[in-house]
Write an enzyme that holds these catalytic residues in place. Structure first.
Site, PDB file in Angstrom:
ATOM      1  CE1 TYR A 124      48.421  30.982  -3.100  1.00 18.95           C
ATOM      2  CE2 TYR A 124      47.680  32.845  -1.549  1.00 18.95           C
ATOM      3  CZ  TYR A 124      48.397  31.946  -1.358  1.00 18.95           C
ATOM      4  OH  TYR A 124      49.440  31.590  -0.531  1.00 18.95           O
ATOM      5  CE  LYS A 171      60.740  27.262 -11.839  1.00 23.47           C
ATOM      6  NZ  LYS A 171      62.159  27.104 -11.225  1.00 23.47           N
ATOM      7  CG  ASP A 204      63.600  28.724  -9.091  1.00 21.82           C
ATOM      8  OD1 ASP A 204      62.873  29.584  -9.600  1.00 21.82           O
ATOM      9  OD2 ASP A 204      64.506  27.839  -9.440  1.00 21.82           O
ATOM     10  CG  ASP A 228      50.901  34.003   0.798  1.00 27.35           C
ATOM     11  OD1 ASP A 228      51.458  34.904   1.502  1.00 27.35           O
ATOM     12  OD2 ASP A 228      49.817  33.109   0.956  1.00 27.35           O
TER      13      ASP A 228
END
Length: 332
Positions: A124, A171, A204, A228
Site C-alpha cells: 500500500y 505469509k 490464508d 485490510d
C-alpha cells in the site's frame, strides 16, 4: 472545555453518516468544537487536489479528526485520500474492532475481535511502475521500525483493553524476507509481554480459521494488505461493513472513520446504516479521554440493535439513517 475536532463529511453517503454520528456525540454532553472541512473528488476542480492543504492544516492543528468515507477511483484517477492522510500524519496503526451485537443475524454470536493493521508500509506504500507496456511491478516494503511499532502497539492495546492473546498474521512461508521480518519482530516483541498469549498464522489459513472458529481469536496484528483483507472478512462475520468502525492512530494525530465505502449509489436516500460512523465517534471519544461517553454510545447502539424496532434496511428494518441515530440518542 470544548475539544477541537476536524470534521470531514466525505462524499457519496458520507455526509449522512457523519451528520448522524455528530448528532449522537453532541447528545452525550461532551463539548466538541467542530472544524468542518471538505475533501474528495469535488474539491479537485476548485483546488486541483481532493485533499486541499487547509484540510491537512486543520488536522495538524487539532490532532483529531472524524471522517466520512471518500470515493477512491478504481484503476485510474487520484490516489486514495485515506492513504494520503495516513502517510501525511504517519497514522501507522489502523485499529478495526469486529464485534457481534444481539439482534444482528449472523452465523456467529460470540465474536469480539480487534484487527491491528500496519497502515503505512507494504504494497500500500504505492511504490509501483510500469515495465514497458506489458508488465507492472509493485514493491513490497517492510521495515524493522514499522514492524516493531505496530507489533508493540498491538501488545500495548491488549494490555490496556484487558485482551488475552495476540496473533500475528503473515505469509512468511513464501515471502521469507518481508513477512519473515514481520514475524521475527512479532516474536521478539511478544517476549516482552509474557502476560499476553501469542501465536501466529499464515494469512490464508487465518481466513479459513476465522470463518470456522472466530471465537478462538482476540487481537490480530497484520501487515497492511493482509489487515485490510482480514478486517473486511471479520466485518462480514459480524454483519457487514455498516457495523464496523476504525481508528487510525499515529505519531502526529488520530483519524476516526467507518471502514465502509462512500456508497454513492444510495447517496441522498437517507437509508445508509450510520452504526460504523457512530461507533467510530465512540472510539474518538475514548481517545479524547471521555471513556464514559464512549461506553454510553456503544451501549446505546447495542440496545437499539437488540431491540430490533429501529433498524436500517441492511439490518432488516425500514428506518432511515436519521431515525436510527435518533433511536440511539433516546437510549443514551
Amino acid at each position: 472545555m470544548a475539544y477541537k475536532v476536524t470534521l470531514i463529511p466525505g462524499d457519496g453517503s458520507g455526509p449522512e453518516v457523519v451528520a448522524a454520528a455528530k448528532k449522537v456525540v453532541e447528545a452525550t454532553g461532551v463539548s466538541i468544537d467542530w472544524d468542518e472541512m471538505e475533501a474528495g473528488a469535488a474539491m479537485i476542480e476548485k483546488y486541483g487536489t481532493p485533499l486541499p492543504d487547509h484540510v491537512i492544516d486543520s488536522i495538524r492543528k487539532n490532532g483529531v479528526a472524524l471522517k466520512g468515507p471518500i470515493t477512491t477511483p478504481v484503476g485510474t484517477g487520484f490516489r486514495s485520500v485515506n492513504v494520503a492522510l495516513r502517510k501525511t500524519f504517519d497514522l501507522y496503526a489502523n485499529v478495526r474492532p469486529a464485534k457481534t451485537y444481539p439482534g444482528v443475524i449472523t452465523k456467529f454470536d460470540n465474536i469480539d475481535l480487534v484487527i491491528v493493521r500496519e497502515n503505512t508500509e507494504d504494497l500500500y506504500a504505492g511504490i509501483e511502475h510500469m515495465i514497458g507496456e506489458d508488465a507492472a511491478e509493485s514493491i513490497k516494503l517492510i521495515t524493522r521500525k514499522g514492524c516493531e511499532r505496530i507489533c508493540r502497539y498491538a501488545f500495548e492495546y491488549a494490555v490496556r483493553e484487558g485482551r488475552k492473546k495476540v496473533t500475528a498474521v503473515h505469509k512468511a512461508n513464501i515471502m521469507k524476507c518481508t513477512d519473515g521480518l514481520f514475524l521475527s519482530v512479532a516474536r521478539e516483541i511478544a517476549k516482552e509481554y509474557p502476560q499476553i498469549a501469542f501465536d501466529d498464522s499464515i494469512v490464508d489459513a487465518m481466513c479459513m480459521r476465522l470463518v470456522m472458529h472466530p471465537e478462538d481469536y482476540d487481537v490480530l496484528v497484520c501487515p497492511n494488505l493482509y489487515g485490510d483483507i482480514v478486517s473486511d472478512l471479520c466485518a462480514g462475520l459480524v454483519g457487514g461493513l455498516g457495523l464496523t468502525p476504525s481508528a487510525n492512530i499515529g505519531v502526529d494525530g488520530a483519524i476516526f472513520e467507518p471502514i465502509h465505502g462512500s456508497a454513492p449509489d444510495i447517496a441522498g436516500q437517507h437509508k445508509i446504516n450510520p452504526t460504523a460512523c457512530i461507533l467510530s465517534a465512540s472510539l474518538m471519544l475514548a481517545h479524547l479521554g471521555e471513556a464514559k461517553a464512549a461506553a454510553a454510545i456503544e451501549k446505546a447502539v447495542s440496545a437499539v440493535i437488540s431491540e430490533g424496532k429501529t433498524l436500517t434496511q441492511d439490518m432488516g428494518g425500514t428506518a432511515s439513517t436519521e431515525e436510527f441515530a435518533d433511536a440511539v440518542i433516546a437510549k443514551l
